[in-house]
Design a protein around this motif. Structure first.
Motif, PDB file in Angstrom:
ATOM      1  N   ALA A  56       0.826  -1.210   0.000  1.00  8.21           N
ATOM      2  CA  ALA A  56       0.000   0.000   0.000  1.00  8.21           C
ATOM      3  C   ALA A  56       0.863   1.264   0.000  1.00  8.21           C
ATOM      4  O   ALA A  56       0.511   2.274  -0.612  1.00  8.21           O
ATOM      5  CB  ALA A  56      -0.926   0.006   1.210  1.00  8.21           C
ATOM      6  N   LYS A  57       2.015   1.193   0.668  1.00  8.35           N
ATOM      7  CA  LYS A  57       2.881   2.375   0.731  1.00  8.35           C
ATOM      8  C   LYS A  57       3.595   2.628  -0.585  1.00  8.35           C
ATOM      9  O   LYS A  57       3.952   3.757  -0.900  1.00  8.35           O
ATOM     10  CB  LYS A  57       3.931   2.194   1.828  1.00  8.35           C
TER      11      LYS A  57
ATOM     12  N   GLN B 177       1.505   4.701  -3.689  1.00  9.76           N
ATOM     13  CA  GLN B 177       1.585   6.157  -3.851  1.00  9.76           C
ATOM     14  C   GLN B 177       2.844   6.545  -4.644  1.00  9.76           C
ATOM     15  O   GLN B 177       2.778   7.353  -5.571  1.00  9.76           O
ATOM     16  CB  GLN B 177       1.589   6.819  -2.467  1.00  9.76           C
TER      17      GLN B 177
ATOM     18  N   LYS C 102      -2.345   6.936   6.853  1.00 13.16           N
ATOM     19  CA  LYS C 102      -1.197   6.135   6.421  1.00 13.16           C
ATOM     20  C   LYS C 102      -0.961   4.951   7.357  1.00 13.16           C
ATOM     21  O   LYS C 102      -0.036   4.182   7.144  1.00 13.16           O
ATOM     22  CB  LYS C 102       0.067   6.999   6.349  1.00 13.16           C
TER      23      LYS C 102
ATOM     24  N   LEU D  59      -4.928   8.753  -0.786  1.00  6.77           N
ATOM     25  CA  LEU D  59      -4.701   7.806   0.321  1.00  6.77           C
ATOM     26  C   LEU D  59      -5.982   7.100   0.749  1.00  6.77           C
ATOM     27  O   LEU D  59      -5.933   6.059   1.381  1.00  6.77           O
ATOM     28  CB  LEU D  59      -4.105   8.527   1.532  1.00  6.77           C
TER      29      LEU D  59
ATOM     30  N   THR E 207      -6.396   3.771  -1.959  1.00  7.24           N
ATOM     31  CA  THR E 207      -5.210   2.966  -2.304  1.00  7.24           C
ATOM     32  C   THR E 207      -5.558   1.721  -3.141  1.00  7.24           C
ATOM     33  O   THR E 207      -4.936   1.493  -4.178  1.00  7.24           O
ATOM     34  CB  THR E 207      -4.440   2.569  -1.027  1.00  7.24           C
TER      35      THR E 207
END
Lengths: 377, 377
Positions: free
Chosen positions: A150-151, A154, A364, B363, B366
């Motif tokens: 998921a990180k 972006q 986040k 965000l 996602t």
């Protein structure tokens, strides 16, 4: 005024017009002291940190800007005591790292850099990817293999090349250094231009408070870019005659990964042996901060300090903040937990002006917060 | 000046000092016309939308505020044409809904309401949960059973009671109406105070542009709270003598769920039959907007329009924006896709001042963005 790269440990300087990310022996660099700016030099028409561009080390005709900075400073009560929260997640990529990325990449692009390398598993990589995209630069981001996909979404959406590196976070950092011969290493942990972006937090707090410094600033601290940024920024304001005394700067770290806190409390000038364990405050899980000595120096010079927090304290602070309307990641909530402890010990007092730096959004950290709430995803 | 609730279809009015969310026959309510404010009435010392409080329908001593509003308006090139992006995801819960929630809940709390009911599957529920928490109010949020648990984590972290309702989004809305006898229904879709929060977008654009209205505003449109907010706000500025003409307001909707676009293009005054299919622009997947007639009225009165976008166009716009440094959810990217189509048809021209409203952060989307990139999570 002549500005150079400076190795603060040897005193050696290097010309600023030749891009570099470290000294010849891989020493971390700072810049020679800058004069700062006075309130009349603020470009008040700009709603971004570029209003403070007169304080930057290089003039840039075309900054890479997405409206970063000018974040809210809001009054809240924490544990019954009034305090001020600096809401740094109201930045383009939803973390404070945008300050550093906007300034670092703008200055490097002005010097002819067109492609950059970064290593990160979180907010730093998102910010560098975003600003590289906004500035038409190519970005390669190295992340630990274990990084949640998921990180990386972006970063990839911004068009960055994302390379997964087996092993620990330190292995990723080492891999980046090894690759720094072939692509410019624009590291948020290494490059001093990044700190001249994060220093705008100091300028902004000073302006928010009617051109005064707060008494105390408490910030989550991993590699220390907010401690260093505030240290540099307030020192410049003192040099420019705009403030009389430095605010006390306090670093909040997870007890499970507290190399700075441990060294500070031991009275050491550099790293001391510590044990490292996993922590939910993942943004501050940095075992070997690049600028350990400089961070310790700022905590001491400002008569500040370090607070170490166990996981239960970080968890409680995360949920307490959310229940008061402030949805931030556990990393950020450490500032709030540390505030309580510093009040308890009488190190700071309720009537002082204390700013807690809220570095990143809870969005986040959805899986972690779900876990704290006991919700399965 | 006397301000009342107004049923715009019957002309009936109801006193503002008795809290209500609809007319006796469940008609959606607006407020009678407000005078607006002039530039000298802006409280310029406040960095939040409360700087425009002189334009609100009630005076509030203690607003519930977390620094919402005052978002960046940034210049970008989209498809080679200069435009302005209003970055509404730089709000406390990372969407524009905070404008409505801050104003609605502040006014309701001032009227003695202490517990609220809301129905939502996304940004609206997050905003109401957050501001209820910040204001010490109890919140109950009804969400469709199919809502991703990740979305409910934020609401639950804020302490809201989250009830999952089987069936469609409409079933959830019906369940909320059925429960509105026992708890005050502070619905972002129904309550006119919410629109007097979103109208601050108009005031802010006017101030951002040096006290001028833009030529065109393009906003994603589901239930229409930004269309209505801009309609109300710019009408007030016209009434106050601060602008000479209204900007043209354009609604961007997914072709798969375009009740407003379909009715507008058919020249109808109310809903016409449409087919509904799933869309990645989930924030605008509203099959039965509560204020259909009022939204259509504003699009016509401002000489604006509606643009319907297929899924491929929404996907391409999402990735194009991210590759230019703007990470927003597909819902928001519709404004950018619509900009291209309106230029193509000559409805608007490149030299005009056009604002694209970027409503929410990437965000929050996602998994969808990963899908667009072909990445497994």
């Amino acid at each position: 005024m002549q500005i150079d790269y400076l190795d603060p440990r040897s005193g050696a300087t290097f010309p600023l017009d030749q891009p570099r990310w470290c000294g010849p022996d891989r020493a971390p660099l700072m810049l020679t002291p800058l004069p700062g700016l006075t309130r009349t030099q603020i470009d008040a028409g700009l709603r971004s940190l570029w209003r403070y561009r007169a304080a930057f080390p290089l003039a840039v005709e075309q900054p890479i800007t997405l409206g970063e900075g000018c974040t809210p400073l809001i009054a809240r009560r924490i544990g019954g005591v009034s305090t001020l929260l600096k809401c740094e997640w109201l930045n383009p990529t939803c973390s404070f790292k945008d300050r550093g990325a906007s300034v670092m990449l703008s200055l490097l692009r002005a010097q002819g850099i067109t492609a950059v390398l970064e290593d990160s598993s979180g907010n730093g990589g998102a910010a560098v990817s975003c600003y590289a995209a906004a500035g038409g630069m190519a970005a390669t981001i190295l992340t630990p293999e274990s990084t949640s996909p998921a990180k990386t979404v972006q970063m990839r959406a911004h068009g960055a090349t994302v390379d997964l590196i087996p092993g620990t976070r330190q292995d990723t950092a080492d891999a980046a250094v090894a690759r720094s011969e072939s692509i410019f290493y624009a590291s948020h942990n290494w490059h001093p231009f990044f700190l001249h972006g994060t220093k705008t937090l100091a300028y902004e707090l000073w302006e928010d408070l009617g051109f005064r410094a707060p008494d105390n600033i408490i910030t989550p601290c991993g590699a220390g870019s907010n401690v260093l940024g505030c240290g540099i920024g307030f020192a410049e304001l003192l040099r420019a005659g705009e403030i009389d005394t430095l605010p006390r700067i306090f670093a909040a770290q997870p007890a499970n990964c507290a190399p700075i806190g441990t060294a500070f409390l031991a009275g050491a000038e550099d790293a001391v042996p510590t044990t490292i364990a996993p922590t939910m405050a993942e943004g501050t899980a940095i075992a070997h901060p690049v600028r350990m000595r400089e961070v310790l120096g700022i905590l001491r010079e400002t008569n500040g300090g370090a607070v170490m927090l166990d996981e239960a304290e970080i968890a409680a602070a995360t949920l307490d903040l959310a229940r008061a309307g402030v949805y931030v990641e556990p990393t950020s909530a450490q500032a709030s937990a540390a505030f309580g402890k510093l009040l308890e010990t009488g190190t700071i007092t309720p009537e002082q002006t204390t700013v807690l730096v809220m570095t990143g959004t809870g969005l986040k950290a959805t899986p972690r917060i779900a876990e704290l709430l006991g919700i399965g995803l």
